[in-house]
Design an enzyme around this catalytic site. Structure first.
Site, PDB file in Angstrom:
ATOM      1  N   TYR A 125       0.835  -1.206   0.000  1.00 44.21           N
ATOM      2  CA  TYR A 125       0.000   0.000   0.000  1.00 44.21           C
ATOM      3  C   TYR A 125       0.873   1.260   0.000  1.00 44.21           C
ATOM      4  O   TYR A 125       0.574   2.241  -0.681  1.00 44.21           O
ATOM      5  CB  TYR A 125      -0.944  -0.005   1.206  1.00 44.21           C
ATOM      6  N   ARG A 132       1.370   6.890  -6.731  1.00 45.58           N
ATOM      7  CA  ARG A 132       0.164   7.711  -6.912  1.00 45.58           C
ATOM      8  C   ARG A 132       0.488   9.189  -6.718  1.00 45.58           C
ATOM      9  O   ARG A 132       0.147  10.012  -7.564  1.00 45.58           O
ATOM     10  CB  ARG A 132      -0.932   7.269  -5.938  1.00 45.58           C
ATOM     11  N   TYR A 185      -0.460  12.895   6.475  1.00 41.55           N
ATOM     12  CA  TYR A 185       0.016  11.838   7.373  1.00 41.55           C
ATOM     13  C   TYR A 185       1.532  11.926   7.495  1.00 41.55           C
ATOM     14  O   TYR A 185       2.238  12.236   6.522  1.00 41.55           O
ATOM     15  CB  TYR A 185      -0.318  10.447   6.804  1.00 41.55           C
ATOM     16  N   ARG A 198     -11.143  13.548   2.506  1.00 44.93           N
ATOM     17  CA  ARG A 198     -12.058  12.662   3.250  1.00 44.93           C
ATOM     18  C   ARG A 198     -13.422  12.535   2.586  1.00 44.93           C
ATOM     19  O   ARG A 198     -14.121  11.538   2.784  1.00 44.93           O
ATOM     20  CB  ARG A 198     -12.229  13.165   4.680  1.00 44.93           C
ATOM     21  N   GLU A 306     -13.809  -0.949   6.983  1.00 46.35           N
ATOM     22  CA  GLU A 306     -13.775   0.381   6.364  1.00 46.35           C
ATOM     23  C   GLU A 306     -15.116   0.585   5.684  1.00 46.35           C
ATOM     24  O   GLU A 306     -15.654  -0.345   5.067  1.00 46.35           O
ATOM     25  CB  GLU A 306     -12.621   0.461   5.354  1.00 46.35           C
TER      26      GLU A 306
HETATM   27  C1  3EB Z   1      -7.366   6.008   6.067  1.00 46.74           C
HETATM   28  O1  3EB Z   1      -8.234   6.774   6.497  1.00 46.74           O
HETATM   29  C2  3EB Z   1      -7.821   4.626   5.764  1.00 46.74           C
HETATM   30  O2  3EB Z   1      -5.289   5.553   0.031  1.00 46.74           O
HETATM   31  O3  3EB Z   1      -6.938   6.209  -1.227  1.00 46.74           O
HETATM   32  C3  3EB Z   1      -9.134   5.424   3.175  1.00 46.74           C
HETATM   33  C4  3EB Z   1      -9.535   6.078   2.013  1.00 46.74           C
HETATM   34  C5  3EB Z   1      -7.857   4.878   3.235  1.00 46.74           C
HETATM   35  C6  3EB Z   1      -8.678   6.196   0.919  1.00 46.74           C
HETATM   36  C7  3EB Z   1      -6.484   5.803  -0.145  1.00 46.74           C
HETATM   37  C8  3EB Z   1      -7.009   4.992   2.140  1.00 46.74           C
HETATM   38  C9  3EB Z   1      -7.403   5.649   0.986  1.00 46.74           C
HETATM   39  O4  3EB Z   1      -6.181   6.315   5.923  1.00 46.74           O
HETATM   40  C10 3EB Z   1      -7.386   4.146   4.434  1.00 46.74           C
END
Ligand code: 3EB
Length: 319
Positions: A125, A132, A185, A198, A306
């Site tokens: 990932y 990406r 992050y 989000r 999720e």
């Molecule tokens: C998170 O909140 C959980 O990498 O496109 C959620 C939505 C998550 C999109 C992405 C990853 C992605 O980090 C994982």
């Protein structure tokens, strides 16, 4: 503004449908069986429609109707690793969108084989996130604030599969006040941050607004919480969804009830379905009963569930 697109304030209406099969005159669909995920319950296909669509077959399949575009690309692994594969796939996504006059991206869906496996010292990932983000930057797309809504789930094997929805409309990205923006992050979660907001709000025509909620999990700040407890992870996810709805309500006059959302629930372990269903039944009985349930690996190995969502409601975006 590209001449081929309808004016941004009056797009051809976009509709969302859930159905048993991916047939009919659709713009595009998430056909989970075709994506290689195990279907557990609920509708099998999440589809988008904007009237008769023009289809352009190719390595990247693109359909467009009324300025809306839905694309699909499936790239088999070729030994170069997931970073290079993601960079290539996203390069093709942006090339296709640029040829259409750059309609803004609302939503991306990413399905990665063996998402939590590690190779060359980095989880797959996280390798994907590197490629990406690099592809967004290379294409001049917003890789941080302003990025589209998305999800990234794992499947057992097969191709890197990406689906996307773009449209002739302004896209308003939303963040969750309970969570650090994913594009911010820290490096604890990999060398390059994920590229998504989000949620997004978008005008979908006919006096309606769509809310597209990214994959949402049991993350507070940037930390996974409640490891090993799928019920508590579900409740935390619901708290995150509620916080996003409050954010949406502060940005538009459209109203989205938790219980009216079209939910897609991804479970790492299919046997957790009853427990998650029980928590959903308390918070959002209708939405829980109508949800699509799938088995998929979530992008952090400690996350068990999720949930993503979409809804369309009457309203307008601020000008
Ligand atoms: C998170 O909140 C959980 O990498 O496109 C959620 C939505 C998550 C999109 C992405 C990853 C992605 O980090 C994982």
């Amino acid at each position: 503004m590209s001449a081929v697109l309808p004016t941004a304030d009056r797009p051809t209406p976009l509709h969302a449908h859930r159905r048993a099969a991916a047939d009919g005159a659709l713009l595009g669909a998430l056909d989970y069986a075709a994506l290689g995920l195990t279907h557990l319950a609920g509708p099998r296909v999440d589809a988008w429609d904007a009237g008769p669509a023009r289809r352009r077959p190719g390595a990247l399949q693109l359909a467009d109707a009324g300025g809306w575009a839905f694309g699909a690309i499936d790239l088999p692994e070729d030994g170069r690793g997931l970073t290079a594969l993601a960079r290539q796939a996203y390069g093709e996504v942006f090339a296709a969108l640029h040829a259409l006059g750059r309609p803004p991206l609302l939503r991306l869906w990413n399905y990665l084989p063996r998402i939590n496996d590690e190779s060359s010292g980095l989880e797959r990932y996280r390798q994907f996130n590197v490629g990406r983000q690099e592809a967004f930057v290379a294409a001049g797309e917003d890789a941080f604030a302003g990025s589209p809504a998305a999800c990234a789930l794992g499947k057992a094997e097969g191709s890197l599969s990406i689906r996307f929805l773009a449209g002739p409309t302004r896209v308003l990205p939303l963040e969750n006040p309970r969570q650090v923006p994913a594009w911010r992050y820290s490096q604890r979660y990999g060398p390059k941050a994920p590229t998504f907001s989000r949620a997004v709000l978008a005008d979908v025509g006919g006096g309606r607004v769509a809310l597209l909620v990214s994959g949402t999990a049991s993350i507070v700040g940037e930390d996974s919480v409640h490891p090993g407890d799928v019920r508590a992870q579900t409740d935390e996810t619901l708290a995150n969804l509620r916080a996003l709805l409050a954010t949406a309500h502060a940005r538009s006059d459209a109203r989205f009830a938790l219980d009216a959302l079209a939910l897609t629930v991804y479970l790492r372990h299919p046997q957790d379905r009853a427990a998650v269903q029980e928590r959903l039944a308390l918070a959002a009985p209708q939405a829980g009963a109508n949800a699509i349930w799938l088995q998929a690996d979530v992008c952090r190995s400690e996350l068990l569930v999720e949930i993503e969502a979409h809804a369309i409601a009457p309203g307008r975006l601020p000008t």
